[in-house]
Scaffold this motif. Structure first.
Motif, PDB file in Angstrom:
ATOM      1  N   LYS A  46      52.843   8.032  42.262  1.00 62.71           N
ATOM      2  CA  LYS A  46      53.320   9.272  41.658  1.00 62.71           C
ATOM      3  C   LYS A  46      52.428  10.431  42.086  1.00 62.71           C
ATOM      4  CE  LYS A  46      55.171   6.950  37.527  1.00 62.71           C
ATOM      5  NZ  LYS A  46      55.091   6.851  36.042  1.00 62.71           N
ATOM      6  N   THR A  47      53.056  11.555  42.424  1.00 65.13           N
ATOM      7  CA  THR A  47      52.311  12.739  42.853  1.00 65.13           C
ATOM      8  C   THR A  47      52.082  13.668  41.670  1.00 65.13           C
ATOM      9  OG1 THR A  47      53.183  12.617  45.099  1.00 65.13           O
ATOM     10  CG2 THR A  47      52.311  14.741  44.371  1.00 65.13           C
ATOM     11  N   ILE A  48      50.846  14.047  41.477  1.00 66.62           N
ATOM     12  CA  ILE A  48      50.462  14.972  40.404  1.00 66.62           C
ATOM     13  C   ILE A  48      50.103  16.297  41.058  1.00 66.62           C
ATOM     14  CG2 ILE A  48      48.833  15.459  38.542  1.00 66.62           C
ATOM     15  CD1 ILE A  48      49.208  11.898  39.658  1.00 66.62           C
ATOM     16  N   ASN A  49      50.822  17.365  40.720  1.00 70.20           N
ATOM     17  CA  ASN A  49      50.536  18.698  41.241  1.00 70.20           C
ATOM     18  C   ASN A  49      49.488  19.372  40.354  1.00 70.20           C
ATOM     19  OD1 ASN A  49      52.395  18.630  43.436  1.00 70.20           O
ATOM     20  ND2 ASN A  49      54.059  18.890  41.948  1.00 70.20           N
ATOM     21  N   LEU A  50      48.556  20.046  40.991  1.00 70.07           N
ATOM     22  CA  LEU A  50      47.401  20.581  40.284  1.00 70.07           C
ATOM     23  C   LEU A  50      47.184  22.062  40.590  1.00 70.07           C
ATOM     24  CD1 LEU A  50      45.065  17.668  41.385  1.00 70.07           C
ATOM     25  CD2 LEU A  50      46.011  17.908  39.064  1.00 70.07           C
ATOM     26  N   ASN A  51      46.760  22.794  39.575  1.00 71.20           N
ATOM     27  CA  ASN A  51      46.236  24.138  39.759  1.00 71.20           C
ATOM     28  C   ASN A  51      44.716  24.023  39.817  1.00 71.20           C
ATOM     29  OD1 ASN A  51      48.743  25.543  39.628  1.00 71.20           O
ATOM     30  ND2 ASN A  51      48.742  25.292  37.404  1.00 71.20           N
ATOM     31  N   ALA A  52      44.140  24.360  40.964  1.00 75.36           N
ATOM     32  CA  ALA A  52      42.692  24.246  41.136  1.00 75.36           C
ATOM     33  C   ALA A  52      42.042  25.612  41.008  1.00 75.36           C
ATOM     34  CB  ALA A  52      42.361  23.629  42.492  1.00 75.36           C
ATOM     35  N   LYS A  53      40.901  25.628  40.341  1.00 76.85           N
ATOM     36  CA  LYS A  53      40.105  26.842  40.215  1.00 76.85           C
ATOM     37  C   LYS A  53      38.679  26.501  40.613  1.00 76.85           C
ATOM     38  CE  LYS A  53      42.887  28.924  36.530  1.00 76.85           C
ATOM     39  NZ  LYS A  53      43.275  30.132  37.284  1.00 76.85           N
ATOM     40  N   ALA A  54      38.144  27.232  41.594  1.00 76.34           N
ATOM     41  CA  ALA A  54      36.787  26.987  42.064  1.00 76.34           C
ATOM     42  C   ALA A  54      36.042  28.306  42.153  1.00 76.34           C
ATOM     43  CB  ALA A  54      36.811  26.296  43.424  1.00 76.34           C
ATOM     44  N   GLN A  63      23.268  35.090  22.022  1.00 73.97           N
ATOM     45  CA  GLN A  63      23.379  36.501  21.612  1.00 73.97           C
ATOM     46  C   GLN A  63      24.423  37.241  22.456  1.00 73.97           C
ATOM     47  OE1 GLN A  63      20.095  35.017  21.879  1.00 73.97           O
ATOM     48  NE2 GLN A  63      20.521  34.677  19.695  1.00 73.97           N
ATOM     49  N   ASN A  64      25.246  36.475  23.162  1.00 71.49           N
ATOM     50  CA  ASN A  64      26.327  37.023  23.988  1.00 71.49           C
ATOM     51  C   ASN A  64      25.808  37.799  25.199  1.00 71.49           C
ATOM     52  OD1 ASN A  64      29.175  36.820  24.089  1.00 71.49           O
ATOM     53  ND2 ASN A  64      29.384  38.988  23.593  1.00 71.49           N
ATOM     54  N   LYS A  65      24.625  37.448  25.650  1.00 70.05           N
ATOM     55  CA  LYS A  65      23.993  38.121  26.786  1.00 70.05           C
ATOM     56  C   LYS A  65      24.179  37.267  28.034  1.00 70.05           C
ATOM     57  CE  LYS A  65      19.491  40.002  28.152  1.00 70.05           C
ATOM     58  NZ  LYS A  65      18.069  40.149  27.744  1.00 70.05           N
ATOM     59  N   PRO A  66      24.692  37.847  29.135  1.00 69.19           N
ATOM     60  CA  PRO A  66      24.897  37.057  30.364  1.00 69.19           C
ATOM     61  C   PRO A  66      23.587  36.493  30.895  1.00 69.19           C
ATOM     62  CG  PRO A  66      26.117  39.117  30.473  1.00 69.19           C
ATOM     63  CD  PRO A  66      25.210  39.222  29.274  1.00 69.19           C
ATOM     64  N   ILE A  67      23.582  35.206  31.222  1.00 66.56           N
ATOM     65  CA  ILE A  67      22.366  34.556  31.706  1.00 66.56           C
ATOM     66  C   ILE A  67      22.558  33.828  33.033  1.00 66.56           C
ATOM     67  CG2 ILE A  67      21.247  34.307  29.459  1.00 66.56           C
ATOM     68  CD1 ILE A  67      22.315  31.422  29.363  1.00 66.56           C
ATOM     69  N   ALA A  68      23.792  33.549  33.426  1.00 69.08           N
ATOM     70  CA  ALA A  68      23.994  32.803  34.671  1.00 69.08           C
ATOM     71  C   ALA A  68      25.429  32.941  35.162  1.00 69.08           C
ATOM     72  CB  ALA A  68      23.678  31.319  34.478  1.00 69.08           C
ATOM     73  N   LEU A  69      25.588  32.802  36.465  1.00 70.40           N
ATOM     74  CA  LEU A  69      26.886  32.495  37.046  1.00 70.40           C
ATOM     75  C   LEU A  69      26.895  30.985  37.230  1.00 70.40           C
ATOM     76  CD1 LEU A  69      27.377  35.275  39.757  1.00 70.40           C
ATOM     77  CD2 LEU A  69      28.337  35.180  37.447  1.00 70.40           C
ATOM     78  N   PHE A  70      27.764  30.311  36.516  1.00 70.04           N
ATOM     79  CA  PHE A  70      27.796  28.844  36.489  1.00 70.04           C
ATOM     80  C   PHE A  70      28.938  28.374  37.382  1.00 70.04           C
ATOM     81  CE2 PHE A  70      27.557  24.600  35.102  1.00 70.04           C
ATOM     82  CZ  PHE A  70      26.417  24.440  34.334  1.00 70.04           C
ATOM     83  N   GLY A  71      28.582  27.615  38.416  1.00 67.92           N
ATOM     84  CA  GLY A  71      29.578  27.159  39.373  1.00 67.92           C
ATOM     85  C   GLY A  71      30.371  25.961  38.887  1.00 67.92           C
ATOM     86  N   PHE A  72      31.653  25.931  39.231  1.00 66.72           N
ATOM     87  CA  PHE A  72      32.507  24.824  38.805  1.00 66.72           C
ATOM     88  C   PHE A  72      33.722  24.723  39.725  1.00 66.72           C
ATOM     89  CE2 PHE A  72      34.576  28.462  37.001  1.00 66.72           C
ATOM     90  CZ  PHE A  72      35.933  28.159  36.988  1.00 66.72           C
ATOM     91  N   THR A  73      34.357  23.563  39.693  1.00 67.10           N
ATOM     92  CA  THR A  73      35.696  23.375  40.254  1.00 67.10           C
ATOM     93  C   THR A  73      36.516  22.645  39.214  1.00 67.10           C
ATOM     94  OG1 THR A  73      34.831  23.200  42.516  1.00 67.10           O
ATOM     95  CG2 THR A  73      37.072  22.407  42.125  1.00 67.10           C
ATOM     96  N   ALA A  74      37.646  23.220  38.836  1.00 66.57           N
ATOM     97  CA  ALA A  74      38.486  22.626  37.798  1.00 66.57           C
ATOM     98  C   ALA A  74      39.857  22.288  38.359  1.00 66.57           C
ATOM     99  CB  ALA A  74      38.635  23.579  36.621  1.00 66.57           C
ATOM    100  N   TYR A  75      40.369  21.136  37.944  1.00 64.22           N
ATOM    101  CA  TYR A  75      41.712  20.701  38.334  1.00 64.22           C
ATOM    102  C   TYR A  75      42.561  20.553  37.070  1.00 64.22           C
ATOM    103  CZ  TYR A  75      39.490  19.572  42.805  1.00 64.22           C
ATOM    104  OH  TYR A  75      38.790  19.638  43.985  1.00 64.22           O
ATOM    105  N   PHE A  76      43.589  21.401  36.957  1.00 61.16           N
ATOM    106  CA  PHE A  76      44.496  21.377  35.817  1.00 61.16           C
ATOM    107  C   PHE A  76      45.876  20.918  36.281  1.00 61.16           C
ATOM    108  CE2 PHE A  76      41.716  25.125  34.608  1.00 61.16           C
ATOM    109  CZ  PHE A  76      40.956  24.411  33.696  1.00 61.16           C
ATOM    110  N   LYS A  77      46.435  19.959  35.588  1.00 58.52           N
ATOM    111  CA  LYS A  77      47.775  19.484  35.935  1.00 58.52           C
ATOM    112  C   LYS A  77      48.806  20.569  35.660  1.00 58.52           C
ATOM    113  CE  LYS A  77      51.098  15.799  34.893  1.00 58.52           C
ATOM    114  NZ  LYS A  77      51.402  14.636  34.016  1.00 58.52           N
ATOM    115  N   GLU A  78      49.742  20.739  36.594  1.00 58.61           N
ATOM    116  CA  GLU A  78      50.849  21.655  36.368  1.00 58.61           C
ATOM    117  C   GLU A  78      51.778  21.072  35.298  1.00 58.61           C
ATOM    118  OE1 GLU A  78      52.917  22.502  39.971  1.00 58.61           O
ATOM    119  OE2 GLU A  78      51.357  23.837  40.742  1.00 58.61           O
ATOM    120  N   ASN A  79      52.263  21.919  34.401  1.00 63.22           N
ATOM    121  CA  ASN A  79      53.167  21.504  33.337  1.00 63.22           C
ATOM    122  C   ASN A  79      52.630  20.261  32.624  1.00 63.22           C
ATOM    123  OD1 ASN A  79      55.086  23.531  34.165  1.00 63.22           O
ATOM    124  ND2 ASN A  79      55.662  22.144  35.834  1.00 63.22           N
ATOM    125  N   PRO A  80      51.441  20.362  32.047  1.00 58.73           N
ATOM    126  CA  PRO A  80      50.817  19.184  31.432  1.00 58.73           C
ATOM    127  C   PRO A  80      51.500  18.770  30.138  1.00 58.73           C
ATOM    128  CG  PRO A  80      49.548  21.138  30.920  1.00 58.73           C
ATOM    129  CD  PRO A  80      50.618  21.579  31.888  1.00 58.73           C
TER     130      PRO A  80
END
Length: 502
Positions: A46-54, A63-80
């Motif tokens: 079965k093929t799972i289509n994904l929305n990727a964000k990197a 205290q809501n103060k910016p401290i870092a740019l945090f790197g990530f790659t996320a895979y979200f299933k389309e129409n989950p």
């Protein structure tokens, strides 16, 4: 009067310029950059289509103060489907980025390696990852600050992230803020860490729970929770005891012993019994052990490890990890892998008592590094202007702070462990479950050391029964061995299904 006025005007102007410079420095805080793409993976036909964000996420402190740019790659299933689980995943180090897990087992693509042999130079092969868990859950690959694209911003510096507690805090903050940003606060939640990532996991599971974020499950891949099991501290026997079963299965794999048992499980159990009932008591006696008993133990060690009894006697029945890497295949002029002892490489100095390199790392690193970067900037579309750091080890000032508030009773000079954090979380949440995945041939984080740690958690059976152990006939990155990768997926899928709310 005129001179005084001009002096005041000069001071006011100088202050205004300085203030403007200060404000400019403070105000210019970079926002995160996210690159979107469409990906897919085929699992069980079965093929799972994904929305990727990197890219990067602007992380803020309490205290809501910016401290870092945090790197990530996320895979979200389309129409989950409703209530789709989400897994946050990272490697260890400390100081390693997540591309090993990403391209080895968690993402939609996997890097093909000639396990357990050395790979030729490129071109390398990128394949559909049929062993991924993306049919069951969304996946977020995380790169702690100093690795990947993750960097401090604002007034923060590396030392605010590079330490046991600092790391637990920043990783937990990212998970909490990511869940809010992407509307996943009510999703079933999991964390999956490898190597030092499991040491981190034990702290993160407690930190999140204390902030009101209960996890459905925690997955530990190639674990360490108590560093005494790895560090071979002088006058301490626990590392030698923890390592022996893995040294024995390594000797068995390389045909250095005659009594191999009927299968690996029965052989391991035999070595466990010897270690607990004979080897550990012998080491505890120190130099009070009799010559007869010492000779008897040395002969049995030779039988289990293939290393001559005479060598064990000269070593006082104790060898550290580096010595065993060298000694196991010394007669062949080879050394075994630390991360995966099925691998073997040339021993540059047969007289040395310590290995110079790790064959498994040498065998697969070029393929992983080259193909991941090609995939990251190609298929995922991340700007080539952004530099991805495979590790933090080359960063200026990178030094790990090993102090941990969970160890306050004995300070930083005694045991360094996050076992109390794990015990705390498991005792507070009677529904939380843990899956611990062990490679038999892992000489970096040995399975018997993990067993020792879990058996000494001090939890009642009702809590310890929520910890499941699985084993694979491979090493630290057991997923490079395809039969183990298949079992990894099966075990992980069953664990997730078992921990979902019924």
């Amino acid at each position: 009067m005129k001179i005084r006025f001009l002096l005041v005007l000069f001071l006011v102007s100088t202050f205004a310029i300085a203030q403007e410079k200060t404000e400019t420095k403070t105000d210019i805080i970079p926002e995160g950059q996210v690159f979107d793409s469409k990906q897919s993976v085929t699992i069980d036909g079965k093929t799972i289509n994904l929305n990727a964000k990197a890219g990067t996420f602007q992380l803020k402190d309490e205290q809501n103060k910016p401290i870092a740019l945090f790197g990530f790659t996320a895979y979200f299933k389309e129409n989950p489907e409703k209530d789709r689980p989400i897994i946050f995943s990272y490697n260890g180090g400390p100081g390693s980025s997540s591309y090993w897990l990403h391209m080895g087992i968690m993402g939609p693509k996997r890097i093909v390696v000639d396990d357990p042999n050395y790979n030729q130079a490129g071109p390398y092969e990128l394949a559909n990852n049929e062993y991924s868990i993306l049919d069951v859950a969304d996946v977020v690959m995380m790169d702690p600050v100093g690795t990947g694209l993750s960097v401090p911003i604002g007034d923060a510096t590396g030392k605010d992230f590079w330490g046991v507690d600092q790391d637990i805090r920043s990783v937990s903050l990212f998970i909490m803020q990511f869940l809010k940003e992407y509307d996943r606060l009510n999703s079933p939640k999991y964390i999956l860490g490898e190597s030092y990532g499991t040491f981190r996991n034990a702290g993160v599971m407690s930190y999140l729970l204390n902030q009101g974020y209960a996890l459905n499950g925690v997955i530990m891949v190639s674990s360490v929770f108590d560093l005494r099991t790895l560090f071979f501290v002088p006058n301490e026997d626990i590392s030698n005891i923890a390592y022996l079963p893995t040294v024995a299965v390594t000797a068995r794999y390389h045909d250095k012993i005659t009594n191999k048992g009927s299968d690996i499980e029965s052989f391991v159990q035999e070595v466990r019994d010897f270690t607990e009932n004979e080897y550990a008591p012998a080491l505890f006696k120190g130099n009070t052990i009799s010559d007869a008993d010492k000779n008897s133990i040395a002969q049995k060690l030779e039988g289990y490890t293939g290393i001559d009894a005479e060598v064990w006697l000269r070593a006082g029945l104790k060898m550290d990890a580096g010595e065993t890497f060298q000694e196991l295949l010394r007669d062949e002029g080879m050394t075994v892998g630390r991360l995966d002892s099925r691998y073997k490489g040339i021993n540059l100095d047969p007289m040395s008592m310590s290995a110079f390199t790790d064959p498994q790392s040498d065998a697969i690193s070029p393929a992983y590094t080259s193909l991941f970067l090609d995939y990251f900037h190609g298929a995922l579309g991340v700007s080539k202007d952004l530099l991805y750091a495979p590790s933090a080890y080359s960063k200026d000032g990178f030094k790990w702070d090993w102090s941990h508030r969970g160890n306050q009773y004995w300070g930083t000079t005694g045991a360094i462990t996050t076992l109390p954090d794990m015990a705390d979380a498991l005792s507070k949440d009677p529904n939380m479950k843990v899956l611990i995945m062990n490679g038999y041939y892992d000489l970096a984080t040995v399975f018997y050391g993990v067993e020792h740690s879990i058996s000494h958690l001090g939890l009642p059976k009702s809590a310890s029964d929520r910890i499941k152990m699985t084993y694979y006939e491979a090493g630290h990155m057991m997923y490079t061995h395809l039969p183990s990768a298949e079992k990894f997926r099966t075990d992980l899928k069953e664990f997730i299904q078992d921990t979902l709310r019924k």
